[in-house]
Design a protein around this motif. Structure first.
Motif, PDB file in Angstrom:
ATOM      1  N   ARG A  45      44.046  55.556  82.654  1.00 56.20           N
ATOM      2  CA  ARG A  45      44.734  55.472  81.750  1.00 56.20           C
ATOM      3  C   ARG A  45      45.947  54.571  82.415  1.00 56.20           C
ATOM      4  N   GLU A  46      46.622  55.014  83.999  1.00 54.32           N
ATOM      5  CA  GLU A  46      47.633  55.308  84.437  1.00 54.32           C
ATOM      6  C   GLU A  46      47.372  54.266  85.529  1.00 54.32           C
ATOM      7  N   ALA A  47      46.088  53.225  85.442  1.00 54.52           N
ATOM      8  CA  ALA A  47      45.309  52.193  86.454  1.00 54.52           C
ATOM      9  C   ALA A  47      45.895  51.145  85.536  1.00 54.52           C
ATOM     10  N   THR A  48      45.547  51.651  84.150  1.00 58.75           N
ATOM     11  CA  THR A  48      45.282  50.620  82.596  1.00 58.75           C
ATOM     12  C   THR A  48      46.850  49.923  82.459  1.00 58.75           C
ATOM     13  N   ARG A  49      47.022  50.800  82.521  1.00 59.74           N
ATOM     14  CA  ARG A  49      49.188  50.515  81.621  1.00 59.74           C
ATOM     15  C   ARG A  49      49.326  49.930  83.329  1.00 59.74           C
ATOM     16  N   GLY A  50      49.707  50.368  84.616  1.00 55.99           N
ATOM     17  CA  GLY A  50      49.913  49.328  85.520  1.00 55.99           C
ATOM     18  C   GLY A  50      49.611  48.176  85.294  1.00 55.99           C
ATOM     19  N   ALA A  51      48.144  47.782  84.896  1.00 54.85           N
ATOM     20  CA  ALA A  51      48.415  46.783  85.260  1.00 54.85           C
ATOM     21  C   ALA A  51      48.088  45.472  83.771  1.00 54.85           C
ATOM     22  N   GLU A  52      48.612  46.495  82.070  1.00 54.35           N
ATOM     23  CA  GLU A  52      49.784  45.961  81.350  1.00 54.35           C
ATOM     24  C   GLU A  52      50.706  45.533  81.487  1.00 54.35           C
ATOM     25  N   GLN A  53      51.110  45.973  82.702  1.00 54.89           N
ATOM     26  CA  GLN A  53      52.915  46.320  82.862  1.00 54.89           C
ATOM     27  C   GLN A  53      53.139  44.881  84.004  1.00 54.89           C
ATOM     28  N   ALA A  54      52.255  44.700  84.732  1.00 53.04           N
ATOM     29  CA  ALA A  54      52.281  43.383  85.295  1.00 53.04           C
ATOM     30  C   ALA A  54      51.896  42.366  84.958  1.00 53.04           C
ATOM     31  N   ARG A  55      50.782  42.021  83.685  1.00 55.86           N
ATOM     32  CA  ARG A  55      50.457  41.450  82.442  1.00 55.86           C
ATOM     33  C   ARG A  55      51.912  40.847  81.791  1.00 55.86           C
ATOM     34  N   GLN A  56      52.524  41.402  81.697  1.00 56.57           N
ATOM     35  CA  GLN A  56      53.585  41.074  80.889  1.00 56.57           C
ATOM     36  C   GLN A  56      54.754  41.298  81.726  1.00 56.57           C
ATOM     37  N   GLN A  57      54.501  41.358  83.387  1.00 56.79           N
ATOM     38  CA  GLN A  57      55.736  41.251  83.593  1.00 56.79           C
ATOM     39  C   GLN A  57      55.788  39.971  83.762  1.00 56.79           C
ATOM     40  N   GLU A  58      54.307  39.081  84.377  1.00 58.34           N
ATOM     41  CA  GLU A  58      54.135  37.932  84.485  1.00 58.34           C
ATOM     42  C   GLU A  58      54.666  36.724  83.506  1.00 58.34           C
ATOM     43  N   LEU A  59      53.661  37.227  82.354  1.00 59.02           N
ATOM     44  CA  LEU A  59      54.584  36.936  80.624  1.00 59.02           C
ATOM     45  C   LEU A  59      56.051  37.079  80.883  1.00 59.02           C
ATOM     46  N   ILE A  60      56.639  37.365  81.344  1.00 55.91           N
ATOM     47  CA  ILE A  60      58.051  37.013  81.117  1.00 55.91           C
ATOM     48  C   ILE A  60      58.738  36.201  81.865  1.00 55.91           C
ATOM     49  N   ARG A  61      57.801  36.225  83.114  1.00 58.61           N
ATOM     50  CA  ARG A  61      58.303  35.296  84.155  1.00 58.61           C
ATOM     51  C   ARG A  61      57.704  33.189  83.530  1.00 58.61           C
ATOM     52  N   ASP A  62      56.994  33.402  83.536  1.00 60.64           N
ATOM     53  CA  ASP A  62      56.659  32.085  82.369  1.00 60.64           C
ATOM     54  C   ASP A  62      57.592  31.485  81.678  1.00 60.64           C
ATOM     55  N   MET A  63      58.066  32.562  80.382  1.00 59.16           N
ATOM     56  CA  MET A  63      58.590  32.419  80.033  1.00 59.16           C
ATOM     57  C   MET A  63      60.403  32.417  79.880  1.00 59.16           C
ATOM     58  N   LYS A  64      60.636  33.127  80.766  1.00 63.47           N
ATOM     59  CA  LYS A  64      61.799  32.330  81.869  1.00 63.47           C
ATOM     60  C   LYS A  64      61.541  31.375  82.409  1.00 63.47           C
ATOM     61  N   GLU A  65      60.668  30.567  83.365  1.00 63.74           N
ATOM     62  CA  GLU A  65      60.114  28.974  83.415  1.00 63.74           C
ATOM     63  C   GLU A  65      60.412  28.374  82.592  1.00 63.74           C
ATOM     64  N   ARG A  66      59.959  28.461  80.818  1.00 68.14           N
ATOM     65  CA  ARG A  66      59.849  27.544  80.318  1.00 68.14           C
ATOM     66  C   ARG A  66      61.494  27.572  79.657  1.00 68.14           C
ATOM     67  N   LEU A  67      62.014  28.434  79.795  1.00 67.71           N
ATOM     68  CA  LEU A  67      62.975  28.813  78.800  1.00 67.71           C
ATOM     69  C   LEU A  67      64.022  27.386  79.993  1.00 67.71           C
ATOM     70  N   LEU A  68      63.758  27.854  80.778  1.00 69.00           N
ATOM     71  CA  LEU A  68      65.049  27.435  82.307  1.00 69.00           C
ATOM     72  C   LEU A  68      64.418  25.288  82.893  1.00 69.00           C
ATOM     73  N   GLU A  69      63.271  25.505  81.816  1.00 66.83           N
ATOM     74  CA  GLU A  69      62.556  24.102  81.849  1.00 66.83           C
ATOM     75  C   GLU A  69      63.321  23.225  80.714  1.00 66.83           C
ATOM     76  N   LEU A  70      63.769  24.188  79.664  1.00 63.37           N
ATOM     77  CA  LEU A  70      63.911  23.619  78.903  1.00 63.37           C
ATOM     78  C   LEU A  70      65.684  23.126  78.972  1.00 63.37           C
ATOM     79  N   LEU A  71      66.163  24.362  79.302  1.00 63.55           N
ATOM     80  CA  LEU A  71      67.728  23.929  79.209  1.00 63.55           C
ATOM     81  C   LEU A  71      67.923  22.639  80.810  1.00 63.55           C
ATOM     82  N   ARG A  72      67.162  22.186  81.077  1.00 62.40           N
ATOM     83  CA  ARG A  72      66.932  21.355  82.236  1.00 62.40           C
ATOM     84  C   ARG A  72      67.624  21.005  81.549  1.00 62.40           C
TER      85      ARG A  72
END
Length: 72
Positions: A45-72
């Protein structure tokens, strides 16, 4: 008047006391196996939770990059 064994049986009526050694060993092995299984499941469960957190952080990074592109 009850003898020693009868008194012992009355005191422990409704329990499995005293357990034969083989039965006690089996019970101990079952508890050890159950504990190992619970620990293994907790690690999974801990490993699955860690993988899920990593996936969510990657999605957040992607969303931040897209927002920055839109603001340029």
């Amino acid at each position: 008047m009850h003898g020693g064994m009868e008194r012992h049986q009355l005191r422990h009526r409704g329990t499995m006391w005293p357990l034969p050694r083989a039965r006690a060993r089996q019970d101990g092995e079952r508890w050890a196996w159950a504990l190992q299984r619970a620990q293994r499941e907790a690690l999974e469960r801990e490993a699955t939770r860690g993988a899920e957190q990593a996936r969510q952080q990657e999605l957040i990074r992607d969303m931040k990059e897209r927002l920055l592109e839109l603001l340029r």
